[in-house]
Design a protein around this motif. Structure first.
Motif, PDB file in Angstrom:
ATOM      1  N   ASN A  37      -7.075   4.151   9.661  1.00 47.96           N
ATOM      2  CA  ASN A  37      -8.322   3.567   9.194  1.00 47.96           C
ATOM      3  C   ASN A  37      -8.357   3.544   7.662  1.00 47.96           C
ATOM      4  O   ASN A  37      -7.467   4.041   6.974  1.00 47.96           O
ATOM      5  CB  ASN A  37      -9.528   4.316   9.780  1.00 47.96           C
ATOM      6  N   THR A  38      -9.423   2.946   7.150  1.00 47.66           N
ATOM      7  CA  THR A  38      -9.526   2.763   5.696  1.00 47.66           C
ATOM      8  C   THR A  38      -9.560   4.100   4.967  1.00 47.66           C
ATOM      9  O   THR A  38      -8.984   4.242   3.876  1.00 47.66           O
ATOM     10  CB  THR A  38     -10.793   1.958   5.371  1.00 47.66           C
ATOM     11  N   ALA A  39     -10.233   5.107   5.554  1.00 46.54           N
ATOM     12  CA  ALA A  39     -10.353   6.402   4.886  1.00 46.54           C
ATOM     13  C   ALA A  39      -9.006   7.065   4.675  1.00 46.54           C
ATOM     14  O   ALA A  39      -8.847   7.895   3.775  1.00 46.54           O
ATOM     15  CB  ALA A  39     -11.273   7.323   5.702  1.00 46.54           C
ATOM     16  N   ALA A  40      -8.000   6.709   5.497  1.00 42.95           N
ATOM     17  CA  ALA A  40      -6.688   7.350   5.379  1.00 42.95           C
ATOM     18  C   ALA A  40      -5.872   6.812   4.217  1.00 42.95           C
ATOM     19  O   ALA A  40      -4.893   7.436   3.802  1.00 42.95           O
ATOM     20  CB  ALA A  40      -5.903   7.176   6.674  1.00 42.95           C
ATOM     21  N   THR A  41      -6.260   5.662   3.676  1.00 39.65           N
ATOM     22  CA  THR A  41      -5.446   5.062   2.615  1.00 39.65           C
ATOM     23  C   THR A  41      -5.397   5.937   1.368  1.00 39.65           C
ATOM     24  O   THR A  41      -4.366   6.024   0.702  1.00 39.65           O
ATOM     25  CB  THR A  41      -5.986   3.668   2.255  1.00 39.65           C
ATOM     26  N   THR A  42      -6.514   6.589   1.039  1.00 42.76           N
ATOM     27  CA  THR A  42      -6.538   7.440  -0.157  1.00 42.76           C
ATOM     28  C   THR A  42      -5.779   8.741   0.053  1.00 42.76           C
ATOM     29  O   THR A  42      -5.426   9.414  -0.906  1.00 42.76           O
ATOM     30  CB  THR A  42      -7.980   7.760  -0.562  1.00 42.76           C
ATOM     31  N   VAL A  43      -5.513   9.082   1.319  1.00 43.69           N
ATOM     32  CA  VAL A  43      -4.821  10.331   1.616  1.00 43.69           C
ATOM     33  C   VAL A  43      -3.311  10.113   1.663  1.00 43.69           C
ATOM     34  O   VAL A  43      -2.538  10.888   1.092  1.00 43.69           O
ATOM     35  CB  VAL A  43      -5.317  10.926   2.942  1.00 43.69           C
ATOM     36  N   VAL A  44      -2.867   9.050   2.347  1.00 46.52           N
ATOM     37  CA  VAL A  44      -1.427   8.809   2.460  1.00 46.52           C
ATOM     38  C   VAL A  44      -0.877   8.101   1.233  1.00 46.52           C
ATOM     39  O   VAL A  44       0.345   8.074   1.017  1.00 46.52           O
ATOM     40  CB  VAL A  44      -1.105   7.995   3.728  1.00 46.52           C
ATOM     41  N   GLY A  45      -1.758   7.504   0.433  1.00 46.69           N
ATOM     42  CA  GLY A  45      -1.305   6.858  -0.798  1.00 46.69           C
ATOM     43  C   GLY A  45      -0.813   5.439  -0.637  1.00 46.69           C
ATOM     44  O   GLY A  45      -0.239   4.869  -1.576  1.00 46.69           O
ATOM     45  N   PHE A  46      -1.007   4.829   0.549  1.00 45.63           N
ATOM     46  CA  PHE A  46      -0.595   3.455   0.789  1.00 45.63           C
ATOM     47  C   PHE A  46      -1.728   2.705   1.476  1.00 45.63           C
ATOM     48  O   PHE A  46      -2.569   3.301   2.148  1.00 45.63           O
ATOM     49  CB  PHE A  46       0.653   3.392   1.693  1.00 45.63           C
ATOM     50  N   SER A  47      -1.718   1.408   1.342  1.00 43.43           N
ATOM     51  CA  SER A  47      -2.645   0.583   2.102  1.00 43.43           C
ATOM     52  C   SER A  47      -2.219   0.587   3.565  1.00 43.43           C
ATOM     53  O   SER A  47      -1.088   0.954   3.902  1.00 43.43           O
ATOM     54  CB  SER A  47      -2.651  -0.856   1.577  1.00 43.43           C
ATOM     55  N   ALA A  48      -3.127   0.166   4.441  1.00 45.16           N
ATOM     56  CA  ALA A  48      -2.819   0.167   5.868  1.00 45.16           C
ATOM     57  C   ALA A  48      -1.613  -0.701   6.174  1.00 45.16           C
ATOM     58  O   ALA A  48      -0.761  -0.347   6.993  1.00 45.16           O
ATOM     59  CB  ALA A  48      -4.044  -0.304   6.656  1.00 45.16           C
ATOM     60  N   GLN A  49      -1.517  -1.850   5.522  1.00 48.09           N
ATOM     61  CA  GLN A  49      -0.398  -2.760   5.769  1.00 48.09           C
ATOM     62  C   GLN A  49       0.915  -2.171   5.287  1.00 48.09           C
ATOM     63  O   GLN A  49       1.944  -2.245   5.954  1.00 48.09           O
ATOM     64  CB  GLN A  49      -0.670  -4.101   5.077  1.00 48.09           C
ATOM     65  N   THR A  50       0.902  -1.547   4.121  1.00 49.68           N
ATOM     66  CA  THR A  50       2.129  -0.987   3.541  1.00 49.68           C
ATOM     67  C   THR A  50       2.596   0.251   4.298  1.00 49.68           C
ATOM     68  O   THR A  50       3.801   0.507   4.382  1.00 49.68           O
ATOM     69  CB  THR A  50       1.893  -0.628   2.064  1.00 49.68           C
ATOM     70  N   ALA A  51       1.658   1.003   4.850  1.00 48.71           N
ATOM     71  CA  ALA A  51       2.011   2.266   5.513  1.00 48.71           C
ATOM     72  C   ALA A  51       2.652   2.062   6.877  1.00 48.71           C
ATOM     73  O   ALA A  51       3.314   2.969   7.390  1.00 48.71           O
ATOM     74  CB  ALA A  51       0.767   3.143   5.662  1.00 48.71           C
ATOM     75  N   LEU A  52       2.462   0.887   7.480  1.00 46.86           N
ATOM     76  CA  LEU A  52       3.006   0.652   8.816  1.00 46.86           C
ATOM     77  C   LEU A  52       4.520   0.844   8.829  1.00 46.86           C
ATOM     78  O   LEU A  52       5.237   0.307   7.983  1.00 46.86           O
ATOM     79  CB  LEU A  52       2.656  -0.754   9.291  1.00 46.86           C
ATOM     80  N   GLY A  53       4.996   1.623   9.796  1.00 46.44           N
ATOM     81  CA  GLY A  53       6.429   1.856   9.944  1.00 46.44           C
ATOM     82  C   GLY A  53       6.971   3.002   9.121  1.00 46.44           C
ATOM     83  O   GLY A  53       8.130   3.383   9.296  1.00 46.44           O
ATOM     84  N   ARG A  54       6.156   3.579   8.236  1.00 48.22           N
ATOM     85  CA  ARG A  54       6.637   4.702   7.427  1.00 48.22           C
ATOM     86  C   ARG A  54       6.689   5.983   8.251  1.00 48.22           C
ATOM     87  O   ARG A  54       5.952   6.164   9.219  1.00 48.22           O
ATOM     88  CB  ARG A  54       5.746   4.904   6.195  1.00 48.22           C
ATOM     89  N   ASP A  55       7.555   6.888   7.819  1.00 44.38           N
ATOM     90  CA  ASP A  55       7.731   8.170   8.499  1.00 44.38           C
ATOM     91  C   ASP A  55       6.507   9.042   8.241  1.00 44.38           C
ATOM     92  O   ASP A  55       6.205   9.384   7.096  1.00 44.38           O
ATOM     93  CB  ASP A  55       8.988   8.857   7.988  1.00 44.38           C
ATOM     94  N   ALA A  56       5.793   9.415   9.316  1.00 43.19           N
ATOM     95  CA  ALA A  56       4.581  10.216   9.169  1.00 43.19           C
ATOM     96  C   ALA A  56       4.888  11.613   8.641  1.00 43.19           C
ATOM     97  O   ALA A  56       4.042  12.237   7.993  1.00 43.19           O
ATOM     98  CB  ALA A  56       3.847  10.313  10.507  1.00 43.19           C
TER      99      ALA A  56
END
Length: 563
Positions: free
Chosen positions: A258-277
């Motif tokens: 969700n949108t709130a997670a973008t500030t935590v993971v450091g990426f936008s939702a689109q950019t974070a897709l497929g990244r290693d959690a």
């Protein structure tokens, strides 16, 4: 013929690969689909060289087992693989096979009627003999039903082509190629496009099916990166949530957030897709427990999170991924920090200063001669000692509430005897009586001792009668609970003070007179118990503590006899 056999072998091998992926969503249905493909191609390869029509007829019938079942398996695979597995159940499966079963019955008896074929003739085509059909109504019912199932299943994968995941798009494209190739070949055959002179190109197109399925399985991680978490994620992740939420698949790759997670993971939702959690999501994969938190440097400053991780499963209980929920406890952490500072000041600094004040006041008492001045010094000393005692009680409350449940229990009778001995020593004019009704030993959690001690101190405090009479009544409410009542003959506890303890909140106008009754209340709750208050101007107070029994001699004897 060799091409058909090669297609059959490829399909059979890929079917084995798919079957090994069970119980992942859709694996069984894809394996059955490919087995049907291999069956159809192999039987047709055997049929083509046969010239006598009566000998050829059984192989014509056996081909239908593949052609009727493949569309059903395709739809079931599509439903389960795309997360619609709630529609895959025994009733729906049986319903899907009704039409194929009826058509199959007509297939195996087609020489006795004209519902399936109006005529069947053998036509020579070079070295091969092809069967020329004139189709009947049952044929079109069966083929129309198969096309309908194929269309519905294909539509589910077409919807993934517009998805955000490139992996899922590639998977869907490969699977669509696998099913569309033989579908087009079948259309050529049905509509009598004279390319192969009555030779059915459908089984030959299965070579494309086998190769495309192999690519999807081995090159595109068909069952390792299923789109099911992505679909379920939209039902789980609410963009308006304040707490960050991230969904990962079985490979620990991010599939949604969700949108709130973008500030935590450091990426936008689109950019974070497929990244290693494991490298992107704080607190993953262990989560937090036992009061631990995860600290994150975000654009909004330092934030603290409690991380909870829960599994995502389909309707059949198969694991699909995990949901990572990060509860923002920044305010709680700051509040706890402030409370810890205030508590330390109360327990240490203020207590030490009040001891100095009390010591100076007592020294003044010894130096003063005027009775009024001595009284003032005495009041100062008493007040300083009371404030100092608040610090001691605050420390005791902290220790009490931090007592782990695993701490060994104590004998209730021994604890009460110790408390009564101490109370009689400290209050020589007071009378203490104990009425113990249980006929067996009882053990309770350790907070019971400070709770009862503070009740006894309240019953013998300075505002009580000169020679107070304090009575203790102990009764076993049930096998699992015990009640201890401390009754005195002093002035009743005020309604306002009782109301504060019952609501659990103080205001400038409504507050308790100290921390003793709060210790009693919090200690009782920490043990999983409850409090009852009774106050009367004529008879005094009765405070009853109902707490669980950790172990009793009676229950131990019952267990031993059961064993």
């Amino acid at each position: 013929m060799s091409l058909l056999l090669f297609a059959a072998v490829i399909a059979a091998v890929v079917a084995v690969f798919a079957y090994r992926q069970r119980p992942k969503p859709g694996a069984i249905w894809l394996a059955l689909l490919l087995a049907g493909v291999a069956w159809w191609a192999a039987v047709y390869a055997v049929e083509l060289p046969i010239t006598p029509l009566p000998v050829r007829r059984p192989f014509m019938k056996l081909q239908w087992l593949g052609s009727l079942s493949i569309p059903v398996f395709w739809l079931l695979f599509s439903l389960e693989y795309t997360g619609r597995d709630r529609w895959v159940n025994p009733i729906s499966i049986a319903g899907l096979f009704v039409v194929p079963t009826v058509v199959a019955a007509l297939v195996f008896t087609f020489e006795h009627h004209t519902l399936l074929y109006r005529s069947v003739e053998l036509v020579q085509n070079g070295d091969l003999y092809a069967v020329e059909h004139v189709f009947g109504p049952a044929f079109y019912v069966g083929i129309g039903y198969s096309y309908l199932l194929t269309l519905v299943g294909s539509a589910l994968f077409v919807s993934l082509l517009a998805g955000r995941s490139s992996t899922h798009r590639k998977q869907s494209l490969a699977l669509l190629v696998a099913i569309v190739a033989p579908w087009l070949g079948n259309l050529v055959y049905i509509f009598d496009v004279s390319l192969l002179a009555d030779v059915d190109p459908t089984p030959m197109a299965f070579l494309v099916t086998g190769v495309a399925s192999f690519v999807a399985l081995e090159q595109l991680d068909l069952f390792d990166a299923v789109p099911v978490p992505d679909r379920i994620a939209r039902d789980i992740v609410i963009d308006g949530m304040y707490d960050p939420v991230v969904v990962v698949d079985n490979r620990d790759r991010i599939v949604d957030m969700n949108t709130a997670a973008t500030t935590v993971v450091g990426f936008s939702a689109q950019t974070a897709l497929g990244r290693d959690a494991n490298e992107t999501v704080p607190g993953f994969p262990e989560g937090t427990a036992d009061g631990e938190t995860v600290t994150v440097d975000s654009p909004e400053g330092v934030r603290h999170f409690d991380v909870a991780i829960s599994a995502v499963e389909d309707a059949h209980g198969r694991p699909l991924g995990q949901v990572v929920t990060m509860r923002d406890v920044t305010k709680r952490e700051h509040d706890e920090q402030r409370l810890n500072v205030l508590n330390r000041v109360l327990r240490h600094n203020l207590r030490n200063e009040m001891q100095v004040v009390a010591g100076c006041a007592e020294e003044l008492q010894s130096r003063l001669d005027d009775e009024a001045d001595v009284a003032l010094a005495t009041t100062i000393a008493e007040s300083a000692n009371e404030v100092s005692a608040l610090g001691d009680t605050a420390r005791e409350i902290e220790d009490l509430l931090e007592t782990p449940e695993s701490t060994p229990a104590i004998g209730l009778r021994d604890a009460i005897d110790r408390l009564l001995d101490d109370a009689e020593t400290e209050n020589p004019g007071a009378v203490f009586t104990l009425q113990w009704t249980p006929d067996h030993a009882i053990r309770c959690r350790r907070p019971i001792e400070p709770v009862l001690r503070h009740l006894l101190e309240a019953a013998t405090s300075s505002n009580r009668p000169p020679n107070p009479h304090v009575r203790l009544f102990v009764a076993a409410d049930t096998e699992d609970y015990v009640s201890i009542t401390v009754a005195d003959d002093g002035p009743p506890i005020s309604d306002a003070e009782r109301a504060v303890l019952e609501t659990g909140a103080e205001t400038p106008l409504d507050h308790a007179s100290g921390l003793d009754l709060w210790l009693v209340l919090w200690g009782t709750r920490a043990m999983g118990g409850t409090l009852d208050f009774e106050s009367h101007s004529d008879t005094g107070n009765a405070v009853t503590v109902h707490v669980p029994v950790v172990e009793s001699a009676q229950s131990a004897d019952q267990q031993a006899s059961a064993d």
